[in-house]
Design a protein around this motif. Structure first.
Motif, PDB file in Angstrom:
ATOM      1  N   HIS A  47     -21.070  40.391 -67.653  1.00  0.00           N
ATOM      2  CA  HIS A  47     -21.783  41.590 -68.093  1.00  0.00           C
ATOM      3  C   HIS A  47     -22.319  42.408 -66.914  1.00  0.00           C
ATOM      4  O   HIS A  47     -22.449  43.626 -67.006  1.00  0.00           O
ATOM      5  CB  HIS A  47     -22.906  41.267 -69.076  1.00  0.00           C
ATOM      6  CG  HIS A  47     -23.345  42.478 -69.841  1.00  0.00           C
ATOM      7  ND1 HIS A  47     -22.475  43.255 -70.584  1.00  0.00           N
ATOM      8  CD2 HIS A  47     -24.542  43.102 -69.937  1.00  0.00           C
ATOM      9  CE1 HIS A  47     -23.122  44.277 -71.094  1.00  0.00           C
ATOM     10  NE2 HIS A  47     -24.383  44.216 -70.720  1.00  0.00           N
ATOM     11  N   GLU A 109     -29.895  44.166 -74.464  1.00  0.00           N
ATOM     12  CA  GLU A 109     -28.680  44.696 -75.106  1.00  0.00           C
ATOM     13  C   GLU A 109     -29.043  45.603 -76.280  1.00  0.00           C
ATOM     14  O   GLU A 109     -28.443  46.654 -76.471  1.00  0.00           O
ATOM     15  CB  GLU A 109     -27.762  43.568 -75.589  1.00  0.00           C
ATOM     16  CG  GLU A 109     -27.072  42.795 -74.464  1.00  0.00           C
ATOM     17  CD  GLU A 109     -26.517  43.698 -73.386  1.00  0.00           C
ATOM     18  OE1 GLU A 109     -25.803  44.657 -73.708  1.00  0.00           O
ATOM     19  OE2 GLU A 109     -26.810  43.457 -72.205  1.00  0.00           O
ATOM     20  N   GLU A 112     -30.091  48.954 -75.136  1.00  0.00           N
ATOM     21  CA  GLU A 112     -28.933  49.745 -74.723  1.00  0.00           C
ATOM     22  C   GLU A 112     -28.113  50.217 -75.924  1.00  0.00           C
ATOM     23  O   GLU A 112     -27.626  51.351 -75.944  1.00  0.00           O
ATOM     24  CB  GLU A 112     -28.036  48.911 -73.796  1.00  0.00           C
ATOM     25  CG  GLU A 112     -28.664  48.626 -72.456  1.00  0.00           C
ATOM     26  CD  GLU A 112     -27.683  47.926 -71.544  1.00  0.00           C
ATOM     27  OE1 GLU A 112     -27.269  48.554 -70.558  1.00  0.00           O
ATOM     28  OE2 GLU A 112     -27.311  46.769 -71.829  1.00  0.00           O
ATOM     29  N   GLU A 142     -21.520  46.816 -75.124  1.00  0.00           N
ATOM     30  CA  GLU A 142     -22.887  46.278 -75.260  1.00  0.00           C
ATOM     31  C   GLU A 142     -22.979  45.400 -76.510  1.00  0.00           C
ATOM     32  O   GLU A 142     -23.581  44.331 -76.502  1.00  0.00           O
ATOM     33  CB  GLU A 142     -23.925  47.403 -75.365  1.00  0.00           C
ATOM     34  CG  GLU A 142     -23.914  48.445 -74.251  1.00  0.00           C
ATOM     35  CD  GLU A 142     -24.354  47.934 -72.897  1.00  0.00           C
ATOM     36  OE1 GLU A 142     -24.453  46.713 -72.689  1.00  0.00           O
ATOM     37  OE2 GLU A 142     -24.580  48.772 -71.998  1.00  0.00           O
TER      38      GLU A 142
HETATM   39 FE   FE2 Z   1     -25.785  45.671 -71.396  1.00  0.00          FE
END
Ligand code: FE2
Ligand code: FE2
Length: 197
Positions: A47, A109, A112, A142
């Motif tokens: 990631h 996450e 985002e 994401e």
């Molecule tokens: Fe991310």
């Protein structure tokens, strides 16, 4: 809302997420080092590489919108990272630290996902479909990163952390545990008798 108002919002949110992604490229390598489970280490490392791609895409967006590439401090991400780091430093064993790290990473996450979903929609409303497509690509990555973290958490990390907690409770000698149960049992009986009188 006037279209130029929406455009200003898009530009503000673009600067915010650009800074957020930049913060993540600094925070993720530390998490990779601290992770114990190899699956988690690999997920965080991959990631981190994806995050660099997200930054590149955002720079393309700045260019397509004719804006200078400049972020604006993202307070939300700063606090999410700080809170995660606090929790990680309080973890007393590897499994707990991994579990806490997954929790913190998933909160990031979700931040985002909310941001990219929003700016994707705004870009579409403004007719900037190329920009919206770039946001959409990142949004899907994401979401996939979030799903991967859920899989890792469900597969073993949280189970191991729960087992570590149980072990601590069982450290008390068995005989004492039995004795306590016996006391509880006799009280129960006494209470029943008392109730009947
Ligand atoms: Fe991310
Ligand atoms: Fe990202």
């Amino acid at each position: 809302m006037a279209m130029d108002g929406l455009q200003d919002l898009l530009h503000d949110e673009l600067k915010d997420i650009y800074d957020a992604e930049k913060q993540l490229t600094k925070a993720l390598p530390k998490l990779v080092k601290k992770a114990s489970a190899s699956e988690l280490k690999e997920a965080l490392q991959s990631h981190l590489e994806e995050t660099q791609v997200h930054i590149d895409r955002l720079e393309q967006v700045f260019e397509q919108l004719g804006l200078p590439v400049r972020g604006k401090k993202c307070e939300g991400m700063q606090h999410l990272i700080a809170e995660g780091n606090d929790m990680i430093s309080e973890a007393e064993d590897d499994a707990t630290r991994d579990a806490v790290m997954i929790a913190g990473a998933q909160k990031v996450e979700h931040y985002e996902i909310a941001s990219y979903g929003t700016i994707r929609t705004w870009a579409n409303l403004l007719g900037k479909t190329n920009v919206a497509a770039l946001f959409e690509d990142t949004l899907e990555e994401e979401k996939e990163a979030d799903r991967k973290l859920t899989d890792i958490a469900e597969s073993f990390v949280n189970v191991v952390a729960a087992a570590a907690g149980d072990d601590q409770e069982e450290e008390e000698p068995r005989s004492r545990g039995r004795a306590r149960k016996a006391i509880r049992g006799s009280r129960g009986v006494a209470a029943d008798r008392g109730g009947r009188r």
